[in-house]
Design an enzyme around this catalytic site. Structure first.
Site, PDB file in Angstrom:
ATOM      1  N   LYS A  62      -3.121  18.122   4.500  1.00  0.00           N
ATOM      2  CA  LYS A  62      -2.647  17.260   3.410  1.00  0.00           C
ATOM      3  C   LYS A  62      -2.481  18.073   2.119  1.00  0.00           C
ATOM      4  O   LYS A  62      -1.475  17.975   1.421  1.00  0.00           O
ATOM      5  CB  LYS A  62      -3.690  16.150   3.195  1.00  0.00           C
ATOM      6  CG  LYS A  62      -3.148  14.888   2.649  1.00  0.00           C
ATOM      7  CD  LYS A  62      -4.235  13.845   2.552  1.00  0.00           C
ATOM      8  CE  LYS A  62      -4.355  12.986   3.788  1.00  0.00           C
ATOM      9  NZ  LYS A  62      -5.422  11.987   3.695  1.00  0.00           N
ATOM     10  N   GLU A 172      -7.838   0.128  -8.944  1.00  0.00           N
ATOM     11  CA  GLU A 172      -6.410   0.370  -8.766  1.00  0.00           C
ATOM     12  C   GLU A 172      -5.782  -0.838  -8.098  1.00  0.00           C
ATOM     13  O   GLU A 172      -6.344  -1.385  -7.163  1.00  0.00           O
ATOM     14  CB  GLU A 172      -6.256   1.610  -7.862  1.00  0.00           C
ATOM     15  CG  GLU A 172      -4.866   2.047  -7.651  1.00  0.00           C
ATOM     16  CD  GLU A 172      -4.173   2.306  -8.974  1.00  0.00           C
ATOM     17  OE1 GLU A 172      -4.600   3.199  -9.699  1.00  0.00           O
ATOM     18  OE2 GLU A 172      -3.208   1.587  -9.283  1.00  0.00           O
ATOM     19  N   GLU A 176       1.332  -0.280  -1.757  1.00  0.00           N
ATOM     20  CA  GLU A 176       2.078   0.751  -1.043  1.00  0.00           C
ATOM     21  C   GLU A 176       3.557   0.379  -1.092  1.00  0.00           C
ATOM     22  O   GLU A 176       3.918  -0.792  -1.062  1.00  0.00           O
ATOM     23  CB  GLU A 176       1.595   0.853   0.405  1.00  0.00           C
ATOM     24  CG  GLU A 176       0.220   1.492   0.475  1.00  0.00           C
ATOM     25  CD  GLU A 176      -0.336   1.555   1.892  1.00  0.00           C
ATOM     26  OE1 GLU A 176       0.455   1.620   2.840  1.00  0.00           O
ATOM     27  OE2 GLU A 176      -1.563   1.533   2.025  1.00  0.00           O
ATOM     28  N   LEU A 274       4.160 -16.214  -1.318  1.00  0.00           N
ATOM     29  CA  LEU A 274       4.265 -17.426  -0.506  1.00  0.00           C
ATOM     30  C   LEU A 274       5.226 -17.167   0.646  1.00  0.00           C
ATOM     31  O   LEU A 274       5.930 -18.069   1.092  1.00  0.00           O
ATOM     32  CB  LEU A 274       4.743 -18.612  -1.355  1.00  0.00           C
ATOM     33  CG  LEU A 274       3.732 -19.199  -2.347  1.00  0.00           C
ATOM     34  CD1 LEU A 274       4.331 -20.400  -3.080  1.00  0.00           C
ATOM     35  CD2 LEU A 274       2.426 -19.623  -1.642  1.00  0.00           C
ATOM     36  N   CYS A 284      -6.004  -2.714   2.944  1.00  0.00           N
ATOM     37  CA  CYS A 284      -6.727  -3.343   1.819  1.00  0.00           C
ATOM     38  C   CYS A 284      -7.102  -4.796   2.057  1.00  0.00           C
ATOM     39  O   CYS A 284      -8.281  -5.108   2.213  1.00  0.00           O
ATOM     40  CB  CYS A 284      -5.904  -3.220   0.539  1.00  0.00           C
ATOM     41  SG  CYS A 284      -5.694  -1.515   0.024  1.00  0.00           S
ATOM     42  N   LYS A 347       3.880  -3.453   6.502  1.00  0.00           N
ATOM     43  CA  LYS A 347       4.875  -4.098   5.629  1.00  0.00           C
ATOM     44  C   LYS A 347       6.004  -3.095   5.421  1.00  0.00           C
ATOM     45  O   LYS A 347       5.829  -1.897   5.726  1.00  0.00           O
ATOM     46  CB  LYS A 347       4.249  -4.511   4.296  1.00  0.00           C
ATOM     47  CG  LYS A 347       3.832  -3.341   3.427  1.00  0.00           C
ATOM     48  CD  LYS A 347       3.440  -3.829   2.054  1.00  0.00           C
ATOM     49  CE  LYS A 347       3.274  -2.651   1.102  1.00  0.00           C
ATOM     50  NZ  LYS A 347       2.952  -3.083  -0.250  1.00  0.00           N
TER      51      LYS A 347
HETATM   52  C1  UDX Z   1      -2.490  -4.887  -1.731  1.00  0.00           C
HETATM   53  C2  UDX Z   1      -2.471  -5.457  -3.153  1.00  0.00           C
HETATM   54  O1  UDX Z   1      -1.204  -6.086  -3.400  1.00  0.00           O
HETATM   55  C3  UDX Z   1      -2.696  -4.342  -4.165  1.00  0.00           C
HETATM   56  O2  UDX Z   1      -2.742  -4.869  -5.472  1.00  0.00           O
HETATM   57  C4  UDX Z   1      -4.010  -3.651  -3.835  1.00  0.00           C
HETATM   58  O3  UDX Z   1      -4.210  -2.583  -4.715  1.00  0.00           O
HETATM   59  C5  UDX Z   1      -4.003  -3.150  -2.405  1.00  0.00           C
HETATM   60  O4  UDX Z   1      -3.723  -4.222  -1.514  1.00  0.00           O
HETATM   61  P1  UDX Z   1      -0.776  -3.546  -0.209  1.00  0.00           P
HETATM   62  O5  UDX Z   1      -1.833  -3.564   0.849  1.00  0.00           O
HETATM   63  O6  UDX Z   1      -0.017  -2.290  -0.467  1.00  0.00           O
HETATM   64  O7  UDX Z   1      -1.402  -3.992  -1.619  1.00  0.00           O
HETATM   65  O8  UDX Z   1       0.288  -4.648   0.224  1.00  0.00           O
HETATM   66  P2  UDX Z   1       0.864  -6.019  -0.326  1.00  0.00           P
HETATM   67  O9  UDX Z   1       2.224  -5.804  -0.846  1.00  0.00           O
HETATM   68  O10 UDX Z   1      -0.101  -6.710  -1.193  1.00  0.00           O
HETATM   69  O11 UDX Z   1       0.987  -6.816   1.063  1.00  0.00           O
HETATM   70  C6  UDX Z   1      -0.171  -7.061   1.844  1.00  0.00           C
HETATM   71  C7  UDX Z   1       0.188  -7.757   3.117  1.00  0.00           C
HETATM   72  O12 UDX Z   1       0.541  -9.108   2.858  1.00  0.00           O
HETATM   73  C8  UDX Z   1       1.339  -7.160   3.907  1.00  0.00           C
HETATM   74  O13 UDX Z   1       0.986  -7.124   5.278  1.00  0.00           O
HETATM   75  C9  UDX Z   1       2.474  -8.134   3.668  1.00  0.00           C
HETATM   76  O14 UDX Z   1       3.386  -8.154   4.742  1.00  0.00           O
HETATM   77  C10 UDX Z   1       1.724  -9.438   3.551  1.00  0.00           C
HETATM   78  N1  UDX Z   1       2.437 -10.474   2.784  1.00  0.00           N
HETATM   79  C11 UDX Z   1       2.720 -10.282   1.475  1.00  0.00           C
HETATM   80  C12 UDX Z   1       2.781 -11.670   3.396  1.00  0.00           C
HETATM   81  O15 UDX Z   1       2.508 -11.878   4.591  1.00  0.00           O
HETATM   82  N2  UDX Z   1       3.421 -12.629   2.658  1.00  0.00           N
HETATM   83  C13 UDX Z   1       3.724 -12.465   1.351  1.00  0.00           C
HETATM   84  O16 UDX Z   1       4.304 -13.380   0.754  1.00  0.00           O
HETATM   85  C14 UDX Z   1       3.378 -11.247   0.737  1.00  0.00           C
END
Ligand code: UDX
Length: 475
Positions: A62, A172, A176, A274, A284, A347
């Site tokens: 890395k 933080e 992602e 939603l 996370c 995602k």
């Molecule tokens: C999340 C938080 O958003 C961020 O603030 C924190 O620091 C880390 O965790 P992340 O894990 O990168 O970030 O993804 P995020 O965009 O929050 O999506 C999380 C999951 O929720 C994904 O699997 C996404 O597909 C799902 N999701 C999101 C839904 O199923 N429906 C939605 O409407 C939004």
């Protein structure tokens, strides 16, 4: 433990060697420990803000990649940022003693779920702080960014009580796929501190964002730690709320996407998060709600967050639901059926497959005897490492060749914009399960597809009015 506060003999590679070398100017010497999705982006962003930065990780591959300005994982904008800051005060090392001249060191290591438990494993955070205690001058401030159980910062500070080192927490919130923008222009900054020394340093670190009006919340360490887990618990709850409503919509023949639009217009509710469908995954939200439950229970407040167990259960039911829909689509038995899976990342805009709902569904289908071919624009290599038993293809067209059913499990833009007529030409049966409610259902139906969303009537049922039990009863 008495940690030395004098610098060791190894000279740092490319940052100021005098403790506090950034004092008096806007520029600081910033260390970053842990160069994963969080730390690598944080290090590059700190350099972009004009600081001298040294990123440290035990993973030599890395570090080597980052030294060559290559992103070790998929994150839009990171390579451009690395290229821009390369040689401009951004350095990487596998030797922790290279951090000895830092004014401030951010701890960005992982806190994964402990195997077989709900709680987070904080051993990497503890190890990082212990290693830093051996090399940092007493003037430095150690700033945790990792998501930790409330009380961790105070425990760590206790282990450093024989030194002048200070521990602060600056959680933080980056997502992602949007990590660079989220770090350079955050919604808010939260500083959990016990002294003005740490607050002043953090204000200097983030001076550019603060100058453009980013709100700063200065608070104590436990509040800062809890802000992060509360935010993630809220987001997870919002997603599971709409997915619970989707279950009711399915039972009633209603459409959860229209419902979400309608309630989302109320700005107390808001439309974001939603998106009903396959639910949340990643490194996370799932582990953070579990760790929050475990920690609250330890503190005697488990009942207060009991609903998070239900949030988790609703979320996991989505995966079972999609498997059930796939089974039904192929006539009740997945053994021998050919299934195309579009999406492996948890995602879009990420190659991260940690707790990926998409990959979990693919593996469950395979376990029932289906021939599963997975494709993803970025995550195939990571997916293959985790699930070598699955087949992989480079494109949606190739993955779908001869398929009995196609599953959209991660809503990458390139899958949203697939030409349904062209895809229909390569499959055996034009059946699609849109587990992210991301496709234009009418368009797919018009191209001959049997389209199923989650929490929405199929276009065919809508056309005949047969979707709604209410309509059916009236007829
Ligand atoms: C999340 C938080 O958003 C961020 O603030 C924190 O620091 C880390 O965790 P992340 O894990 O990168 O970030 O993804 P995020 O965009 O929050 O999506 C999380 C999951 O929720 C994904 O699997 C996404 O597909 C799902 N999701 C999101 C839904 O199923 N429906 C939605 O409407 C939004």
């Amino acid at each position: 433990m008495t940690a030395p506060t004098t610098a060791p003999t190894t000279a740092p590679t490319s940052i100021g060697s005098e403790p506090g070398s950034g004092s008096g100017s806007g520029q600081l010497t910033v260390g970053v420990v842990g160069l994963g999705y969080l730390g690598a982006v944080h290090a590059a962003c700190m350099a972009d803000l004009g600081h001298r930065v040294i990123g440290y990780d035990v993973d030599a591959a890395k570090v080597e990649a980052l030294r060559e300005a290559r992103a070790p994982f998929f994150e839009p904008g990171l390579e451009d940022l690395l290229a821009r800051t390369h040689g401009e005060g951004l350095a990487f090392t596998t030797d922790v003693s290279d951090l000895q001249g830092a004014d401030v060191v951010f701890v960005c290591v992982g806190t994964p779920q402990r195997p077989g438990e709900l709680a987070a494993d904080t051993q990497y955070v503890t190890a990082a702080v212990q290693a830093l205690a051996q090399v940092l001058p007493g003037t430095a401030v150690i700033v945790g960014k990792s998501t930790v159980p409330v009380g961790t910062a105070a425990d760590l500070a206790q282990t450093l009580s024989a030194t002048d080192l200070e521990v602060a927490w600056n959680p933080e919130f980056l997502r992602e796929g949007h990590a660079v923008a989220d770090t350079l222009t955050p919604d808010r900054l939260v500083f959990g501190v016990v002294s003005t020394r740490a607050e002043t340093l953090l204000r200097r670190v983030y001076a550019r964002a603060i100058a453009t009006g980013t709100p700063v919340i200065v608070t104590d360490r436990p509040t800062a730690e809890l802000v992060k887990v509360a935010a993630n618990a809220f987001l997870a709850t919002k997603i599971s709320f709409i997915n619970a409503i989707a279950e009711v919509c399915d039972a009633a023949g209603a459409d959860v996407t229209t419902l979400a639009d309608a309630i989302g217009h109320d700005d107390r509710i808001g439309r974001k998060f939603l998106g009903a469908g396959l639910g949340f995954g990643g490194g996370c939200l799932p582990k953070d709600i579990r760790a929050f439950t475990a920690r609250a229970t330890e503190l005697g407040a488990g009942q207060a967050v009991g609903f998070l167990t239900e949030v988790d259960a609703i979320n996991l039911r989505r995966r079972a639901k999609v498997v059930e829909l796939a089974r039904a689509a192929v006539g009740g038995d997945l053994a021998g059926a050919r299934v195309a899976v579009l999406g492996a990342a948890f995602k879009p805009l990420s190659d991260d497959v940690r707790d990926s709902p998409a990959l979990d569904v693919a593996a469950r289908l395979r376990a029932e005897g289906a021939h599963v071919t997975v494709t993803d624009p970025a995550a195939v290599d990571n997916a293959r490492r985790q699930h070598p038993e699955l087949d992989y293809a480079p494109t949606a067209q190739q993955a779908s060749a001869g398929a009995d059913v196609v599953l959209l499990l991660t809503e990458w833009e390139e899958y949203r914009s697939i030409d349904p007529a062209a895809l229909a030409a390569v499959v055996r049966h034009p059946r699609v399960i849109d587990a992210r409610n991301a496709l234009d259902a009418q368009r797919w139906a018009a191209a001959g597809w049997d389209h199923r969303g989650l929490g929405r009537p199929s276009p065919a049922a809508t056309a005949t009015g047969a979707a709604s039990p209410v309509h059916a009863a009236a007829a």
